[in-house]
Design a protein around this motif. Sequence first.
Motif, mmCIF file in Angstrom:
data_model
loop_
_atom_site.group_PDB
_atom_site.id
_atom_site.type_symbol
_atom_site.label_atom_id
_atom_site.label_comp_id
_atom_site.label_asym_id
_atom_site.label_seq_id
_atom_site.Cartn_x
_atom_site.Cartn_y
_atom_site.Cartn_z
ATOM 1 N N GLU A 351 0.817 -1.213 0.000
ATOM 2 C CA GLU A 351 0.000 0.000 0.000
ATOM 3 C C GLU A 351 0.859 1.275 0.000
ATOM 4 O OE1 GLU A 351 -2.443 -0.407 3.427
ATOM 5 O OE2 GLU A 351 -3.730 -1.963 2.525
ATOM 6 N N ASN A 352 2.047 1.172 0.590
ATOM 7 C CA ASN A 352 2.923 2.344 0.704
ATOM 8 C C ASN A 352 4.019 2.372 -0.353
ATOM 9 O OD1 ASN A 352 1.556 3.229 3.036
ATOM 10 N ND2 ASN A 352 2.733 1.791 4.304
ATOM 11 N N GLU A 353 3.995 1.417 -1.277
ATOM 12 C CA GLU A 353 5.053 1.317 -2.289
ATOM 13 C C GLU A 353 4.611 1.991 -3.588
ATOM 14 O OE1 GLU A 353 8.300 1.125 -3.862
ATOM 15 O OE2 GLU A 353 8.270 -0.038 -1.975
ATOM 16 N N ASN A 354 5.517 2.801 -4.159
ATOM 17 C CA ASN A 354 5.214 3.506 -5.400
ATOM 18 C C ASN A 354 5.849 2.865 -6.621
ATOM 19 O OD1 ASN A 354 3.715 5.535 -4.080
ATOM 20 N ND2 ASN A 354 5.616 6.571 -3.457
ATOM 21 N N ILE A 358 8.295 -3.276 -7.945
ATOM 22 C CA ILE A 358 8.289 -3.824 -6.587
ATOM 23 C C ILE A 358 6.871 -4.243 -6.202
ATOM 24 C CG2 ILE A 358 8.654 -3.275 -4.147
ATOM 25 C CD1 ILE A 358 10.973 -1.495 -4.970
ATOM 26 N N CYS A 359 5.893 -3.459 -6.641
ATOM 27 C CA CYS A 359 4.490 -3.800 -6.352
ATOM 28 C C CYS A 359 4.090 -5.138 -6.986
ATOM 29 C CB CYS A 359 3.563 -2.688 -6.847
ATOM 30 S SG CYS A 359 3.547 -1.232 -5.773
ATOM 31 N N LEU A 360 4.578 -5.367 -8.198
ATOM 32 C CA LEU A 360 4.283 -6.635 -8.867
ATOM 33 C C LEU A 360 4.886 -7.809 -8.086
ATOM 34 C CD1 LEU A 360 4.818 -5.676 -12.627
ATOM 35 C CD2 LEU A 360 2.645 -6.242 -11.507
#
Length: 443
Positions: A351-354, A358-360
Amino acid sequence: MTTLKKMIMVSLLPTLIAMGCAGCSIQIEPARGGQTLTISGGVSDQPHRIAAQQMENVMFSLADDFYFTDTALLNKLLTRDATVDVYYVSGAFVSIGSVFDKGFALPLTDERLIRDVEKMYACVAGAVMHDRGLYALPVGVDTEQCCMAYEPSLLSQCAEAGFKLPSSWMDLLRSIAEWDSSLWSQQISPIAMGRQELLTMSIQYYIASKELSNEPIVFDSAQFRQLIELALQAGTELAAHHSERMERSLFMRRSINLHTAQSNGYETLLLPLDNGLMPVAPISISLLFVNPYSKQPELAMDYLAKYFGALDELERMSLSPENSRPVKNPNTSELLATMRQSLSETKRQMENENDEQICLTLADTIAQYEINIEKLESSSWMVDEESINHYTQFMGNAVIIQTQLSQDENIRKLINRLEQGAISVQQFINELNRIWELSLQEQ
């Protein structure tokens, strides 16, 4: 006897025979002084160790002599060796019926043991209680000998070639005899056994079916003749592909117990001998009995009671429906808590990652956590209600094998002659009848 213990014993059989270990023994001394209890049969498991610790003033002499054949056991019993107090035998290897028929087991008078056995599954209690007397203590159930199981995913593949699940043991033999050539070419065998095993199991199924329905065992019948002819046809089909490499087998013998009733990717198959008959499950038991020539029968019975009291919960449940209850897996609760916490932390991190990449990666990690948690939740029970119901149904159709045909040298030779074509089916039946009737007369 547990399946693991039986596998270990089978693997050691050639070595044990070569060493001539029947005369070997080891001493276990929980305490100095007092009496010595001698146990023959190779028992040295956890229940024995607990029972030995509870009998503080008793020394134990354990004869390292596993009984893999009727001959080995009966030769020992016929010596009337008064130095042996307790015998341990597995019905998967020897004919336990011969022990009782020949009077080699002392009736057990311990009220605790009698009450415990009376509460066991009817087939188990019935195998050791005769004329209202108790002659041995069952301490384990072995279901692997004749219990069939199949792999559902492989069944679906076989169904594409027109195969359907058999409705009886005789139907299974027909399916093996008519196994589709396209399945052979895909290196899929119908069953993981040979012709001799099929013949022996077919006879066991016939005997168990007759015992379950309380019918007399008569081999000179149209039904038995058809059974043997089908077993021969199925065995011939298997033998024709014996030299070919088979990657997988649809059916195999597989042990069923309370925590593997429907697990490990296999489904058990409870079959009647023929259509229209009751499903039957030929099984065997391991047991302890007291030597009638023992000089200290009361001490021996005390050992049996303490051994039974030391059985683990799953073993007791396998013997008696009264003890059956759902059991949580003690190893999953802590692991589940840890994984759920990791899942929550990973979700917060995402939720805090842009960074899209990295989100994947975090999304993949979350998906894997969820899969693993779902698997753990499904295995959070060592024994659940479904397994209990399945096992109870299975045991309701079980028949204890009290005569091990594979251990009778005459019957073994007879099956070999039939398999090799040296005698006809009718000659086989006539001789089998003669051997069977002779064995009944000797009881």
